[in-house]
Design a protein around this motif. Structure first.
Motif, PDB file in Angstrom:
ATOM      1  N   THR A  15      36.459  75.242 -56.489  1.00  0.00           N
ATOM      2  CA  THR A  15      36.458  74.798 -57.190  1.00  0.00           C
ATOM      3  C   THR A  15      35.425  76.362 -58.067  1.00  0.00           C
ATOM      4  N   LEU A  16      34.849  77.408 -56.977  1.00  0.00           N
ATOM      5  CA  LEU A  16      34.937  78.106 -57.942  1.00  0.00           C
ATOM      6  C   LEU A  16      35.724  78.756 -58.600  1.00  0.00           C
ATOM      7  N   ASP A  17      37.104  78.843 -57.826  1.00  0.00           N
ATOM      8  CA  ASP A  17      38.012  80.114 -57.847  1.00  0.00           C
ATOM      9  C   ASP A  17      38.466  79.173 -59.277  1.00  0.00           C
ATOM     10  N   GLU A  18      38.665  78.016 -59.443  1.00  0.00           N
ATOM     11  CA  GLU A  18      38.934  77.384 -60.771  1.00  0.00           C
ATOM     12  C   GLU A  18      38.218  77.715 -61.486  1.00  0.00           C
ATOM     13  N   ALA A  19      37.115  77.378 -61.484  1.00  0.00           N
ATOM     14  CA  ALA A  19      36.341  77.787 -62.659  1.00  0.00           C
ATOM     15  C   ALA A  19      36.252  79.238 -63.424  1.00  0.00           C
ATOM     16  N   ALA A  20      36.654  80.576 -62.107  1.00  0.00           N
ATOM     17  CA  ALA A  20      36.854  81.949 -62.168  1.00  0.00           C
ATOM     18  C   ALA A  20      38.386  81.632 -62.946  1.00  0.00           C
ATOM     19  N   GLN A  21      39.254  80.728 -62.921  1.00  0.00           N
ATOM     20  CA  GLN A  21      40.336  80.912 -64.311  1.00  0.00           C
ATOM     21  C   GLN A  21      40.465  80.106 -64.984  1.00  0.00           C
ATOM     22  N   TRP A  22      39.483  79.355 -64.887  1.00  0.00           N
ATOM     23  CA  TRP A  22      39.167  78.835 -66.387  1.00  0.00           C
ATOM     24  C   TRP A  22      38.570  79.242 -67.478  1.00  0.00           C
ATOM     25  N   VAL A  23      37.717  80.736 -66.874  1.00  0.00           N
ATOM     26  CA  VAL A  23      36.996  81.451 -68.010  1.00  0.00           C
ATOM     27  C   VAL A  23      38.153  82.359 -68.366  1.00  0.00           C
ATOM     28  N   CYS A  24      38.581  83.450 -67.847  1.00  0.00           N
ATOM     29  CA  CYS A  24      39.891  83.771 -67.757  1.00  0.00           C
ATOM     30  C   CYS A  24      41.237  82.946 -68.888  1.00  0.00           C
ATOM     31  N   ARG A  25      41.193  82.187 -68.333  1.00  0.00           N
ATOM     32  CA  ARG A  25      42.015  81.639 -69.569  1.00  0.00           C
ATOM     33  C   ARG A  25      41.119  81.475 -71.014  1.00  0.00           C
ATOM     34  N   LEU A  26      40.008  80.520 -71.101  1.00  0.00           N
ATOM     35  CA  LEU A  26      39.200  81.028 -72.335  1.00  0.00           C
ATOM     36  C   LEU A  26      39.015  81.631 -72.858  1.00  0.00           C
ATOM     37  N   ASP A  27      38.844  83.093 -71.931  1.00  0.00           N
ATOM     38  CA  ASP A  27      38.606  84.241 -72.901  1.00  0.00           C
ATOM     39  C   ASP A  27      40.033  84.278 -73.552  1.00  0.00           C
ATOM     40  N   ARG A  28      41.113  84.585 -72.756  1.00  0.00           N
ATOM     41  CA  ARG A  28      42.632  84.830 -73.722  1.00  0.00           C
ATOM     42  C   ARG A  28      42.955  83.300 -75.213  1.00  0.00           C
ATOM     43  N   PHE A  41      37.796  69.515 -66.015  1.00  0.00           N
ATOM     44  CA  PHE A  41      37.214  69.819 -65.633  1.00  0.00           C
ATOM     45  C   PHE A  41      35.872  70.111 -65.833  1.00  0.00           C
ATOM     46  N   LEU A  42      35.339  70.069 -66.804  1.00  0.00           N
ATOM     47  CA  LEU A  42      34.237  69.871 -66.823  1.00  0.00           C
ATOM     48  C   LEU A  42      32.868  68.541 -67.203  1.00  0.00           C
ATOM     49  N   ARG A  43      33.904  67.784 -66.621  1.00  0.00           N
ATOM     50  CA  ARG A  43      33.074  66.013 -66.465  1.00  0.00           C
ATOM     51  C   ARG A  43      32.354  66.420 -65.520  1.00  0.00           C
ATOM     52  N   GLU A  44      32.886  67.042 -64.206  1.00  0.00           N
ATOM     53  CA  GLU A  44      31.922  67.063 -62.738  1.00  0.00           C
ATOM     54  C   GLU A  44      31.044  68.016 -62.900  1.00  0.00           C
ATOM     55  N   PRO A  45      29.894  67.678 -62.490  1.00  0.00           N
ATOM     56  CA  PRO A  45      28.829  68.242 -62.175  1.00  0.00           C
ATOM     57  C   PRO A  45      29.268  69.676 -61.738  1.00  0.00           C
ATOM     58  N   ARG A  46      29.525  69.660 -60.513  1.00  0.00           N
ATOM     59  CA  ARG A  46      29.800  70.580 -60.148  1.00  0.00           C
ATOM     60  C   ARG A  46      30.269  71.795 -60.904  1.00  0.00           C
ATOM     61  N   SER A  47      31.833  71.045 -61.157  1.00  0.00           N
ATOM     62  CA  SER A  47      32.300  72.084 -61.617  1.00  0.00           C
ATOM     63  C   SER A  47      31.892  72.845 -62.696  1.00  0.00           C
ATOM     64  N   TRP A  58      31.095  87.425 -66.544  1.00  0.00           N
ATOM     65  CA  TRP A  58      31.977  87.358 -66.902  1.00  0.00           C
ATOM     66  C   TRP A  58      31.458  88.172 -68.099  1.00  0.00           C
ATOM     67  N   ASP A  59      30.460  87.376 -69.214  1.00  0.00           N
ATOM     68  CA  ASP A  59      29.955  88.170 -69.967  1.00  0.00           C
ATOM     69  C   ASP A  59      28.468  89.577 -69.388  1.00  0.00           C
ATOM     70  N   ARG A  60      28.527  89.404 -68.657  1.00  0.00           N
ATOM     71  CA  ARG A  60      27.925  90.247 -68.034  1.00  0.00           C
ATOM     72  C   ARG A  60      29.003  92.036 -68.018  1.00  0.00           C
ATOM     73  N   LEU A  61      29.971  91.476 -67.461  1.00  0.00           N
ATOM     74  CA  LEU A  61      31.037  92.660 -66.920  1.00  0.00           C
ATOM     75  C   LEU A  61      31.047  93.145 -68.978  1.00  0.00           C
ATOM     76  N   ASP A  62      31.573  91.913 -69.683  1.00  0.00           N
ATOM     77  CA  ASP A  62      31.871  92.252 -70.649  1.00  0.00           C
ATOM     78  C   ASP A  62      31.536  93.291 -71.879  1.00  0.00           C
ATOM     79  N   ALA A  63      29.572  93.155 -71.449  1.00  0.00           N
ATOM     80  CA  ALA A  63      28.323  94.005 -71.828  1.00  0.00           C
ATOM     81  C   ALA A  63      28.666  95.179 -71.316  1.00  0.00           C
TER      82      ALA A  63
END
Length: 90
Positions: A15-28, A41-47, A58-63
């Protein structure tokens, strides 16, 4: 019981890996299909929780990246103090 913990940890990692992939996709930028998939994906509370955590990182890295443009990181080296003959003799 131990096997259940292992399976839960594997699911957490996936789930953590998939969340990271979604953040990267969202950024592009997401396609229409990806927007639908992310909503699913976001319907699941853990996701959702993992996604929000990754987005904060991601925001911290961008900053930090923007800060590095303003204040370049300079490697600091230890200052060597050379002893002169007069200092050693004293």
């Amino acid at each position: 019981m131990a096997m259940a913990n292992i399976l839960d940890m594997q699911q957490h990692d996936q789930t953590l890996d998939e969340a990271a992939q979604w953040v990267c996709r969202l950024d592009r930028g997401l396609t229409t299909k990806e927007k639908q998939q992310l909503a699913e994906f976001l319907r699941e509370p853990r996701s959702r929780s993992q996604f929000l955590a990754m987005a904060k990182h991601w925001d911290r890295l961008d900053a930090m990246s923007r800060l590095a443009e303003v204040v370049p990181i300079v490697e600091s080296r230890p200052v060597r103090r050379h002893r002169t003959a007069a200092t050693i003799a004293a």
